[in-house]
Design an enzyme around this catalytic site. Structure first.
Site, PDB file in Angstrom:
ATOM      1  N   GLU A  13       0.880  -1.177   0.000  1.00 12.54           N
ATOM      2  CA  GLU A  13       0.000   0.000   0.000  1.00 12.54           C
ATOM      3  C   GLU A  13       0.906   1.212   0.000  1.00 12.54           C
ATOM      4  OE1 GLU A  13      -1.672   3.165   0.705  1.00 12.54           O
ATOM      5  OE2 GLU A  13      -1.950   2.506   2.769  1.00 12.54           O
TER       6      GLU A  13
ATOM      7  N   CYS B  99      -2.325   9.235   2.738  1.00 13.31           N
ATOM      8  CA  CYS B  99      -2.096   8.732   1.379  1.00 13.31           C
ATOM      9  C   CYS B  99      -3.334   8.849   0.519  1.00 13.31           C
ATOM     10  CB  CYS B  99      -1.608   7.288   1.418  1.00 13.31           C
ATOM     11  SG  CYS B  99      -2.752   6.148   2.225  1.00 13.31           S
TER      12      CYS B  99
END
Length: 492
Positions: free
Chosen positions: A236, A270
């Protein structure tokens, strides 16, 4: 254990004061932790779904019962407001409970049709835990993000060795100790602390899978290290998440949510908004509302600011370079500017008309900045959104065309008339495409990510014609071809 004389300090990012000291696990210590986790895996797996569910639900409850102490620690190590830390911990506890309750149904044995040629067979697919899962977590959401892997791996029957960020080691140790205190199981969930080299040792330690969250640059190094040992990975990574605002959007709500998405946690999210493509027909109204909302937002220490400092000092020059590059390339500064960087804090920066080839539009800033560009059509907004090496999340604001726009975006997740909502929904997978990584956490996919399929085919009775035998005849071959032509997979 690691050499007790080899330690590193955790610092308060606001004051730079030392919070605590932590061991640097060397290679021997990391391997030993993984070996202990492997020894503990049989007992944890044999506990069964119901047993693990009971343990994990109790852990989730215990974390919530002690949420004040956990939130204070998160705030101390990251600098974020205690309220934000509490929200993060609450959502993480929810994911633990969801994984605990749904692992059994997600991993239930699947019965498959064997097809006419193999009608005498019973075909099933079982799901088994991979074994020992390594997790390398980030500092920006040191509870929510790693638990998205840890909880789902544990629920699936794996044991976990967790290496937290060197900026939030105390939070990592808290999580592991809270599990031990709650479950009375040792070595099922272990925390190892250290710097980058400790993470490398974990990749090389013989774990059965690794889940990593961090920058794309580091993810590529991690993936290459794991590949040398045939260790599969879940990555990720970063994002350059867009917001698309159509002419029929609720402008007030879109502006308010975009400002929060861009500036909360000091932009260190993010899946936070970094670039906005707004229909030119409503652009002025949208920008006006954004500026109205943002004018009262300022950073500060917990309790003083709407958001905290830049937790990782080396991110400061990156944020500065993005701001300066956008200005040098002709972007219009609507709020803040080059002087907004006042380490460890960065005040809100809002641009418009930012050149698409500037690093403020192409690279992840990870700071409290937002670029707003006008577009003539939604087709242009979609094209610009997809013209990125990242593909993590996106937000679309439209009363009538949200689904249509969302279906054309090359991203792993899309929120329609909301922001970041997909992270809070336990039942949906979280992850990206392109340079934003691969693999998924959360939801059924997040459980299956930490399992492997085992195919079991059993002969229920024997057919008069033996296909898997040296005694097979030409007539048998002819029959196989004839039946295959006739069926073409229809009864498979």
């Amino acid at each position: 254990m690691a050499d007790s004389t080899t330690t590193f300090d955790s610092h308060n990012p606001v004051t730079n004061e030392v919070i605590s000291s932590h061991e640097i696990y060397n290679e021997t210590a990391v391997v030993a932790a993984v070996e202990r986790a492997r020894e503990a895996s049989r007992e944890w797996r044999d506990l069964g779904f119901r047993g693990r569910r009971k343990v994990l639900l109790k852990w989730s409850t215990d974390l919530l019962d002690n949420i004040d102490s956990l939130s204070e620690l998160v705030s101390l190590e990251t600098g974020k407001p205690v309220s934000d830390a509490k929200l993060e911990a609450s959502l993480a506890a929810g994911h633990i409970a969801w994984a605990a309750r749904h692992a059994e149904s997600v991993m239930r044995t699947s019965h498959r049709s064997p097809g006419l040629l193999m009608a005498n067979m019973s075909a099933t697919v079982e799901r088994s835990p991979v074994g020992v899962v390594g997790v390398i977590g980030p500092w920006n959401y040191p509870v929510f993000t790693p638990l998205g892997s840890i909880a789902y791996a544990l629920a699936a029957g794996n044991t976990v060795v967790f290496k937290p960020s060197e900026y939030t080691p105390a939070v990592g140790e808290y999580l592991a100790q809270s599990f031990i205190d709650s479950s009375l199981f040792a070595d099922v969930f272990t925390c190892i602390t250290g710097l980058g080299e400790t993470g490398k040792f974990l990749c090389e330690s013989g774990i059965d899978k690794l889940a990593f969250t961090g920058s794309t640059r580091t993810a590529k190094i991690v993936a290459a290290t794991c590949a040398a040992h045939m260790t599969p990975v879940v990555l990720e990574c970063g994002g350059k998440d867009p917001v698309i605002v159509a002419h029929d959007a609720d402008i007030k709500r879109a502006a308010d949510a975009t400002v929060w998405s861009a500036f909360s946690n000091a932009g260190q999210t993010c899946i936070g908004a970094e670039r906005v493509y707004v229909d030119e027909r409503v652009a002025d109204k949208f920008i006006e509302k954004v500026l109205e909302i943002a004018k009262d937002i300022r950073p500060g220490a917990p309790g003083d600011g709407k958001y905290g400092p830049t937790t990782m000092p080396k991110q400061i020059p990156i944020i500065q370079s993005h701001i300066d590059d956008a200005i040098a390339r002709g972007a219009t500064v609507l709020m803040g500017g080059s002087g907004s960087v006042k380490a460890p804090f960065v005040e809100p920066v809002i641009f418009c008309d930012v050149p698409e080839d500037s690093i403020a539009m192409t690279e992840e800033t990870f700071g409290p900045t937002i670029a707003i560009n006008r577009v003539k059509t939604m087709a242009e907004a979609i094209r610009l959104t997809n013209d990125s090496r990242y593909g993590l999340g996106a937000a679309v604001w439209s009363k009538r065309r949200g689904k249509h726009i969302a279906s054309q975006l090359h991203t792993g997740m899309v929120a329609i008339n909301s922001v970041i909502s997909f992270a809070a929904v336990d039942s949906v997978p979280f992850g990206g495409v392109k340079d934003s990584g691969y693999g998924r956490i959360h939801g059924p996919e997040g459980i299956l990510e930490f399992t492997y399929p085992r195919t079991v085919v059993r002969a229920r009775f024997q057919l008069p014609i033996a296909f898997t035998s040296f005694s097979r005849t030409a007539g048998s071959d002819k029959l196989i071809v004839k039946v295959t032509k006739l069926l073409k997979g229809r009864l498979g």
